[in-house]
Motif scaffolding. Structure first.
Motif, PDB file in Angstrom:
ATOM      1  N   ALA A   1      10.621   1.316 -13.375  1.00  0.00           N
ATOM      2  CA  ALA A   1       9.893   0.867 -12.180  1.00  0.00           C
ATOM      3  C   ALA A   1      10.863   0.324 -11.135  1.00  0.00           C
ATOM      4  CB  ALA A   1       8.853  -0.180 -12.551  1.00  0.00           C
ATOM      5  N   LEU A   2      11.853  -0.419 -11.570  1.00  0.00           N
ATOM      6  CA  LEU A   2      12.843  -0.950 -10.629  1.00  0.00           C
ATOM      7  C   LEU A   2      13.642   0.177  -9.978  1.00  0.00           C
ATOM      8  CD1 LEU A   2      14.045  -4.112 -12.535  1.00  0.00           C
ATOM      9  CD2 LEU A   2      12.848  -4.058 -10.333  1.00  0.00           C
ATOM     10  N   ALA A   3      13.940   1.212 -10.733  1.00  0.00           N
ATOM     11  CA  ALA A   3      14.647   2.359 -10.156  1.00  0.00           C
ATOM     12  C   ALA A   3      13.786   3.007  -9.069  1.00  0.00           C
ATOM     13  CB  ALA A   3      15.014   3.366 -11.238  1.00  0.00           C
ATOM     14  N   ARG A   4      12.480   3.148  -9.324  1.00  0.00           N
ATOM     15  CA  ARG A   4      11.577   3.705  -8.306  1.00  0.00           C
ATOM     16  C   ARG A   4      11.473   2.774  -7.113  1.00  0.00           C
ATOM     17  NH1 ARG A   4       7.801   4.502 -12.402  1.00  0.00           N
ATOM     18  NH2 ARG A   4       6.168   3.504 -11.204  1.00  0.00           N
ATOM     19  N   LEU A   5      11.449   1.454  -7.382  1.00  0.00           N
ATOM     20  CA  LEU A   5      11.398   0.494  -6.279  1.00  0.00           C
ATOM     21  C   LEU A   5      12.649   0.619  -5.415  1.00  0.00           C
ATOM     22  CD1 LEU A   5      10.171  -1.884  -4.738  1.00  0.00           C
ATOM     23  CD2 LEU A   5      11.291  -3.410  -6.391  1.00  0.00           C
ATOM     24  N   TRP A   6      13.804   0.714  -6.022  1.00  0.00           N
ATOM     25  CA  TRP A   6      15.040   0.824  -5.260  1.00  0.00           C
ATOM     26  C   TRP A   6      15.041   2.104  -4.418  1.00  0.00           C
ATOM     27  CZ3 TRP A   6      18.261  -2.243  -3.253  1.00  0.00           C
ATOM     28  CH2 TRP A   6      19.467  -1.794  -2.739  1.00  0.00           C
ATOM     29  N   THR A   7      14.597   3.197  -5.000  1.00  0.00           N
ATOM     30  CA  THR A   7      14.470   4.448  -4.254  1.00  0.00           C
ATOM     31  C   THR A   7      13.530   4.266  -3.068  1.00  0.00           C
ATOM     32  OG1 THR A   7      14.939   5.791  -6.197  1.00  0.00           O
ATOM     33  CG2 THR A   7      13.749   6.874  -4.398  1.00  0.00           C
ATOM     34  N   ALA A   8      12.404   3.628  -3.310  1.00  0.00           N
ATOM     35  CA  ALA A   8      11.432   3.380  -2.223  1.00  0.00           C
ATOM     36  C   ALA A   8      12.043   2.522  -1.124  1.00  0.00           C
ATOM     37  CB  ALA A   8      10.189   2.716  -2.786  1.00  0.00           C
ATOM     38  N   LEU A   9      12.772   1.498  -1.506  1.00  0.00           N
ATOM     39  CA  LEU A   9      13.381   0.617  -0.503  1.00  0.00           C
ATOM     40  C   LEU A   9      14.397   1.374   0.353  1.00  0.00           C
ATOM     41  CD1 LEU A   9      13.905  -2.638  -2.610  1.00  0.00           C
ATOM     42  CD2 LEU A   9      12.227  -2.256  -0.789  1.00  0.00           C
ATOM     43  N   GLN A  10      15.047   2.359  -0.236  1.00  0.00           N
ATOM     44  CA  GLN A  10      16.029   3.154   0.506  1.00  0.00           C
ATOM     45  C   GLN A  10      15.355   4.218   1.374  1.00  0.00           C
ATOM     46  OE1 GLN A  10      19.217   1.979   0.351  1.00  0.00           O
ATOM     47  NE2 GLN A  10      18.094   0.503  -0.865  1.00  0.00           N
ATOM     48  N   GLN A  11      14.226   4.753   0.920  1.00  0.00           N
ATOM     49  CA  GLN A  11      13.583   5.859   1.616  1.00  0.00           C
ATOM     50  C   GLN A  11      12.672   5.423   2.748  1.00  0.00           C
ATOM     51  OE1 GLN A  11      11.512   8.128  -1.338  1.00  0.00           O
ATOM     52  NE2 GLN A  11      13.359   9.143  -2.059  1.00  0.00           N
ATOM     53  N   GLU A  12      12.039   4.303   2.609  1.00  0.00           N
ATOM     54  CA  GLU A  12      11.036   3.900   3.607  1.00  0.00           C
ATOM     55  C   GLU A  12      11.722   3.564   4.923  1.00  0.00           C
ATOM     56  OE1 GLU A  12       7.847   4.358   3.429  1.00  0.00           O
ATOM     57  OE2 GLU A  12       8.108   5.067   1.395  1.00  0.00           O
ATOM     58  N   SER A  13      11.333   4.283   5.938  1.00  0.00           N
ATOM     59  CA  SER A  13      11.856   4.018   7.283  1.00  0.00           C
ATOM     60  C   SER A  13      10.951   4.648   8.304  1.00  0.00           C
ATOM     61  CB  SER A  13      13.271   4.555   7.431  1.00  0.00           C
ATOM     62  OG  SER A  13      13.333   5.922   7.159  1.00  0.00           O
TER      63      SER A  13
ATOM     64  N   SER B   1       0.832  -1.203   0.000  1.00  0.00           N
ATOM     65  CA  SER B   1       0.000   0.000   0.000  1.00  0.00           C
ATOM     66  C   SER B   1       0.866   1.252   0.000  1.00  0.00           C
ATOM     67  CB  SER B   1      -0.922   0.018   1.221  1.00  0.00           C
ATOM     68  OG  SER B   1      -1.881  -0.995   1.129  1.00  0.00           O
ATOM     69  N   ARG B   2       1.917   1.230   0.784  1.00  0.00           N
ATOM     70  CA  ARG B   2       2.817   2.381   0.855  1.00  0.00           C
ATOM     71  C   ARG B   2       3.529   2.594  -0.475  1.00  0.00           C
ATOM     72  NH1 ARG B   2       6.452   3.800   6.003  1.00  0.00           N
ATOM     73  NH2 ARG B   2       4.350   3.931   6.831  1.00  0.00           N
ATOM     74  N   LEU B   3       3.943   1.500  -1.131  1.00  0.00           N
ATOM     75  CA  LEU B   3       4.585   1.635  -2.437  1.00  0.00           C
ATOM     76  C   LEU B   3       3.649   2.298  -3.436  1.00  0.00           C
ATOM     77  CD1 LEU B   3       6.471  -1.762  -2.884  1.00  0.00           C
ATOM     78  CD2 LEU B   3       7.474   0.488  -2.456  1.00  0.00           C
ATOM     79  N   ALA B   4       2.386   1.895  -3.411  1.00  0.00           N
ATOM     80  CA  ALA B   4       1.411   2.469  -4.338  1.00  0.00           C
ATOM     81  C   ALA B   4       1.158   3.941  -4.025  1.00  0.00           C
ATOM     82  CB  ALA B   4       0.109   1.676  -4.285  1.00  0.00           C
ATOM     83  N   GLU B   5       0.917   4.241  -2.761  1.00  0.00           N
ATOM     84  CA  GLU B   5       0.559   5.603  -2.363  1.00  0.00           C
ATOM     85  C   GLU B   5       1.706   6.599  -2.522  1.00  0.00           C
ATOM     86  OE1 GLU B   5      -0.744   5.075   1.667  1.00  0.00           O
ATOM     87  OE2 GLU B   5      -2.515   3.943   1.048  1.00  0.00           O
ATOM     88  N   ARG B   6       2.895   6.200  -2.118  1.00  0.00           N
ATOM     89  CA  ARG B   6       4.014   7.148  -2.086  1.00  0.00           C
ATOM     90  C   ARG B   6       4.912   7.107  -3.311  1.00  0.00           C
ATOM     91  NH1 ARG B   6       6.278   6.847   4.128  1.00  0.00           N
ATOM     92  NH2 ARG B   6       4.322   7.435   5.141  1.00  0.00           N
ATOM     93  N   HIS B   7       4.905   5.965  -4.029  1.00  0.00           N
ATOM     94  CA  HIS B   7       5.882   5.800  -5.103  1.00  0.00           C
ATOM     95  C   HIS B   7       5.267   5.402  -6.445  1.00  0.00           C
ATOM     96  CE1 HIS B   7       9.046   6.216  -2.098  1.00  0.00           C
ATOM     97  NE2 HIS B   7       8.321   5.410  -1.345  1.00  0.00           N
TER      98      HIS B   7
END
Length: 89
Positions: free
Chosen positions: A77-89, A39-45
């Motif tokens: 999409a993978l670049a956005r996923l990687w950014t999301a994985l680094q940002q989410e905390s 849900s967070r990936l969809a909403e924020r990224h």
């Protein structure tokens, strides 16, 4: 290539889907499981993934990521996923 470069635990086989271990990001974000993380990936990224928890408790910390689109679309999409994985905390 992406999962190898980033060192992500993954399950890849035949087809157009990869299961990716996002447990560390789930933990940093203080979320319960991959449903909340999805849900967070969809909403924020702007990313749509299938939470692994929908496949059973053993996959609660994983997401299913489709790479069925053209390679350049998947790479963005993978670049956005990687950014999301680094940002989410």
């Amino acid at each position: 290539r992406f999962v190898a470069e980033k060192g992500l635990r993954h399950v890849l086989g035949q087809g157009y889907y990869a299961f990716l271990d996002v447990g560390p990001a789930i933990d940093r974000a203080g979320l319960a499981d991959s449903a909340e993380f999805g849900s967070r990936l969809a909403e924020r990224h702007g990313l749509a993934v299938v939470p692994g928890i929908y496949f059973g408790p053993a996959a609660a910390r994983w997401i299913r990521f489709s790479y069925a689109l053209p390679p350049e679309t998947t790479e963005r999409a993978l670049a956005r996923l990687w950014t999301a994985l680094q940002q989410e905390s």
